[in-house]
Design a protein around this motif. Structure first.
Motif, short mmCIF file in Angstrom:
data_model
loop_
_atom_site.label_atom_id
_atom_site.label_comp_id
_atom_site.label_asym_id
_atom_site.label_seq_id
_atom_site.Cartn_x
_atom_site.Cartn_y
_atom_site.Cartn_z
N GLN A 38 71.79 23.90 -38.76
CA GLN A 38 73.16 23.45 -38.92
C GLN A 38 73.45 22.28 -37.99
O GLN A 38 73.19 22.36 -36.79
CB GLN A 38 74.14 24.59 -38.62
N PRO A 39 73.98 21.16 -38.51
CA PRO A 39 74.28 20.01 -37.64
C PRO A 39 75.44 20.32 -36.70
O PRO A 39 76.37 21.04 -37.05
CB PRO A 39 74.65 18.91 -38.64
N LEU A 40 75.36 19.75 -35.50
CA LEU A 40 76.40 19.90 -34.49
C LEU A 40 76.94 18.52 -34.13
O LEU A 40 76.20 17.53 -34.13
CB LEU A 40 75.86 20.58 -33.23
N GLN A 41 78.21 18.47 -33.81
CA GLN A 41 78.86 17.20 -33.52
C GLN A 41 78.84 16.92 -32.03
O GLN A 41 79.23 17.77 -31.22
CB GLN A 41 80.30 17.20 -34.04
N VAL A 42 78.40 15.71 -31.69
CA VAL A 42 78.41 15.25 -30.29
C VAL A 42 79.53 14.24 -30.13
O VAL A 42 79.56 13.21 -30.81
CB VAL A 42 77.06 14.62 -29.91
N LYS A 43 80.47 14.53 -29.22
CA LYS A 43 81.66 13.70 -29.07
C LYS A 43 81.65 12.96 -27.73
O LYS A 43 81.16 13.49 -26.73
CB LYS A 43 82.91 14.57 -29.15
N PRO A 44 82.20 11.75 -27.69
CA PRO A 44 82.35 11.05 -26.40
C PRO A 44 83.25 11.86 -25.48
O PRO A 44 84.23 12.47 -25.91
CB PRO A 44 82.98 9.72 -26.79
N ALA A 45 82.93 11.82 -24.18
CA ALA A 45 83.70 12.59 -23.19
C ALA A 45 83.74 11.85 -21.87
O ALA A 45 83.27 12.34 -20.86
CB ALA A 45 83.12 13.98 -23.01
N GLY A 46 84.27 10.64 -21.88
CA GLY A 46 84.33 9.86 -20.66
C GLY A 46 83.33 8.72 -20.69
O GLY A 46 82.58 8.53 -21.65
N ASP A 47 83.33 7.93 -19.62
CA ASP A 47 82.48 6.75 -19.53
C ASP A 47 81.01 7.14 -19.56
O ASP A 47 80.52 7.85 -18.67
CB ASP A 47 82.80 6.00 -18.24
N ARG A 48 80.28 6.71 -20.60
CA ARG A 48 78.84 6.95 -20.73
C ARG A 48 78.50 8.42 -20.75
O ARG A 48 77.43 8.83 -20.32
CB ARG A 48 78.09 6.24 -19.60
N ARG A 49 79.43 9.23 -21.27
CA ARG A 49 79.23 10.67 -21.35
C ARG A 49 79.54 11.17 -22.75
O ARG A 49 80.35 10.59 -23.47
CB ARG A 49 80.12 11.41 -20.34
N TRP A 50 78.92 12.32 -23.09
CA TRP A 50 79.16 12.97 -24.35
C TRP A 50 79.17 14.48 -24.11
O TRP A 50 78.66 14.97 -23.09
CB TRP A 50 78.07 12.64 -25.36
N THR A 51 79.75 15.22 -25.04
CA THR A 51 79.75 16.67 -24.94
C THR A 51 79.47 17.29 -26.30
O THR A 51 79.81 16.70 -27.35
CB THR A 51 81.10 17.19 -24.39
N LEU A 52 78.86 18.47 -26.29
CA LEU A 52 78.50 19.18 -27.50
C LEU A 52 78.94 20.63 -27.32
O LEU A 52 78.47 21.31 -26.41
CB LEU A 52 76.99 19.07 -27.73
N GLN A 53 79.86 21.07 -28.17
CA GLN A 53 80.39 22.43 -28.06
C GLN A 53 79.40 23.43 -28.64
O GLN A 53 78.86 23.23 -29.73
CB GLN A 53 81.73 22.55 -28.79
#
Length: 617
Positions: A455-470
């Motif tokens: 199942q694909p998961l979404q990676v979202k921007p979370a600040g300068d040069r950062r990302w987060t994945l729930q």
């Protein structure tokens, strides 16, 4: 930390005495650092030594003093160098000056002062102060520390002041120093130190980082730093043999071995055999328990041999009018990204291509899986190629070899390999954090493809040069691999690489070690751990508190007396309302009486024995 070898002082003394011999081949050459204005000037070396109280614990074998001795020994004559010490305050016992015999003598007299520990550790002030003096060339700061910032409480509440200093150092001070032509080489003396800080200091300024807990590791780290600051040509040493061509004016062989392994013999191409006692006039031969240092002027052309004990890290440097010149070799590489290389051979000011010249490059070390060897292609006298991207992280060595019919050279440079994207778990938020360690990666040119059980998961921007994945909710305890692929577009080229596998179960546990998290996320986790230690601890059992009271009682009384009545009164008021304190005092009183009676008895016993007369005729 492992115990220092007892022959360490002998090793240091030998390095000092033989410094000029070994560094003859390390004469100050133009550094290959790109088009920066500082590249045309000799580098300026500034040693910054931690003398804080934490070093007393984390460096019990006093490797910092030995490290200083070794670096002083390896510095080439004629460059500028200075020494700073720091704890709560910063001192400059040896101001910057030209390195000569007198400078070395003054520097080697400093180690006893390095054991006069101060109470706190202000790395921010130390680096800022040591870098403040201007220089014509690159300023190379060599930081020796346990890597833990610890400021005096008078500056504010802890750990907030320590974390604020660390943030200023990483986010403001270090980038500014890098813009001013300052490179920081950082060596930590404890694996419990803030290793992430050491890596960040080196990464952002083009320096090297290392953790050295033994004399051998320390020696290797300093040789790497010296070769990074003063690049030199070597000739390959294979099967204890090396070849000298007609262009070599002299060579220096540094032969490492364990103490007591036997004598080293040097065999010339004509078969003549030399030892330390039989070497001809003009040859400088220094024998020490852990190495032999041999300098041979005007050597005979042909194949030389070394007989006896020869460790793998032995090397032969040469001084010649023909030398390798490389393009900028970064001190930090990033997993997933190839390394562009360019190499040429120069004789004087001219570029030359010896007959049959072939140039190869190889990356070796813990950051490399398998063999990474590439052949460089001749493009009008300059040999070029891209070295394949390293797959792992850690320490590595880049070895460039140039071989022709009458020419054989190597250039060896130590490098640090970091993850291009660091990965770490946020357990409270049940998410995976991603941060760009590669300086050119950002939201605009980097994206991710992640999936869990198909199942694909979404990676979202979370600040300068950062990302987060729930992280999704899981209903069982079966461990499942999460696959994350990074895609970056730089200079019109697309680069794809797979991040380390993240293993997840229903509790949201993620298997990622410190190295793969990268210095940014590792440093943030280090800061979080510091905050956790500042939380109020649970009340210890009465027995443990009594033992602590017996052990720490005198120091606490002195501190209460210094604090005065305002500090003593609340403690006395609290003691009246706590019956356990009364019990402790009674026990202490009984122990004191027993100790008093025992001591009186011991005192009377010697008095009776002292009246006994020795037998005599």
């Amino acid at each position: 930390m492992k115990k220092s070898n007892p022959s360490m002082s002998v090793l240091v003394a030998g390095l000092v005495a033989g410094a000029m011999a070994f560094t003859l081949a390390s004469s100050v050459m133009a550094q290959d650092v790109g088009d920066d204005a500082w590249a045309e000037q000799p580098p300026d070396v500034r040693v910054v030594v931690d003398v804080s109280g934490s070093m007393k614990t984390n460096d019990p074998n006093k490797l910092a003093g030995s490290a200083l001795d070794m670096l002083v020994a390896l510095l080439p004559g004629g460059v500028n160098a200075g020494i700073w010490t720091f704890g709560q305050s910063v001192d400059n016992p040896l101001p910057p000056a030209r390195v000569d015999a007198q400078w070395r003598e003054r520097a080697l007299a400093l180690p006893p002062a390095l054991e006069q520990y101060q109470q706190y550790t202000d790395i921010e002030a130390a680096l800022s102060t040591a870098a403040a003096a201007e220089a014509e060339g690159w300023r190379h700061l060599v930081l020796l520390t346990d890597g833990v910032i610890d400021l005096a409480p008078g500056n504010g509440s802890k750990p907030e002041i320590d974390l604020a200093s660390r943030a200023r150092l990483v986010d403001s001070v270090v980038p500014a120093l890098a813009d001013q032509g300052v490179a920081i080489h950082a060596i930590a003396f404890s694996d419990g130190a803030d290793v992430a800080l050491v890596e960040r200091l080196a990464q952002r300024t083009g320096g090297l980082a290392a953790v050295a807990e033994t004399p051998n590791a320390l020696l290797g780290a300093f040789l790497d730093i010296v070769e990074r600051i003063f690049p030199v040509d070597q000739v390959p040493l294979q099967d204890q043999r090396f070849t000298v061509d007609a262009s070599v004016d002299d060579f220096s062989a540094l032969v490492f071995h364990e103490p007591g392994q036997g004598e080293v013999t040097l065999v010339a191409p004509d078969g003549r055999r030399y030892t330390r006692d039989t070497a001809p006039a003009g040859v400088r031969w220094q024998r020490e328990p852990r190495f032999d240092l041999i300098q041979v002027p005007r050597p005979e052309q042909g194949e030389w041999r070394i007989e006896g004990p020869v460790a793998d890290d032995s090397r032969v440097t040469v001084n010649s009018d023909r030398q390798l010149v490389t393009g900028a070799l970064p001190a930090t590489l990033y997993s997933g990204f190839s390394v562009p290389l360019s190499v040429r051979v120069e004789q004087g000011d001219d570029v030359m291509v010896p007959e049959g010249l072939q140039v190869t490059a190889e990356l070796t070390g813990e950051a490399v899986e398998g063999s990474h060897v590439v052949s460089l292609v001749n493009q009008q006298g300059v040999f070029r190629a891209d070295l394949a991207a390293p797959a792992g992280v850690g320490a590595a060595r880049l070895v460039i070899t140039a071989k022709a019919d009458d020419f054989h050279r190597q250039r060896v440079q130590a490098v640090n390999v970091l993850p291009a994207i660091g990965v770490a778990l946020d357990r409270q938020q049940r998410s995976v954090s991603l941060v760009a360690e590669h300086p050119r990666l950002e939201h605009g040119n980097t994206r991710f493809e992640a999936e869990l059980t198909g199942q694909p998961l979404q990676v979202k921007p979370a600040g300068d040069r950062r990302w987060t994945l729930q992280l999704p909710e899981l209903e069982d305890d079966v461990r499942r691999p999460m696959r994350i692929v990074a895609v970056a577009e730089l200079d019109g080229d697309e680069t794809r690489w797979e991040l380390p596998t993240v293993w997840i179960n229903a509790d949201g546990e993620v298997g990622i070690d410190r190295a793969l998290a990268g210095p940014t996320l590792s440093g943030e986790r280090f800061a979080s751990a510091s905050e956790d230690t500042a939380a109020p601890a649970q009340q210890a059992p009465l027995a443990d508190r009594f033992v602590a009271l017996v052990n720490e009682g005198p120091e606490r009384l002195v501190q209460w007396w210094r604090d005065g009545r305002p500090g003593l009164a609340p403690a006395m008021e609290q003691a009246r309302s706590d019956p356990r304190v009364l019990v402790s005092l009674v026990v202490v009183l009984v122990v004191c009486v027993v100790l008093y009676l025992w001591r009186r008895r011991r005192q009377r016993q010697p008095e009776r024995e002292s009246t006994r007369e020795e037998p005599h005729v």
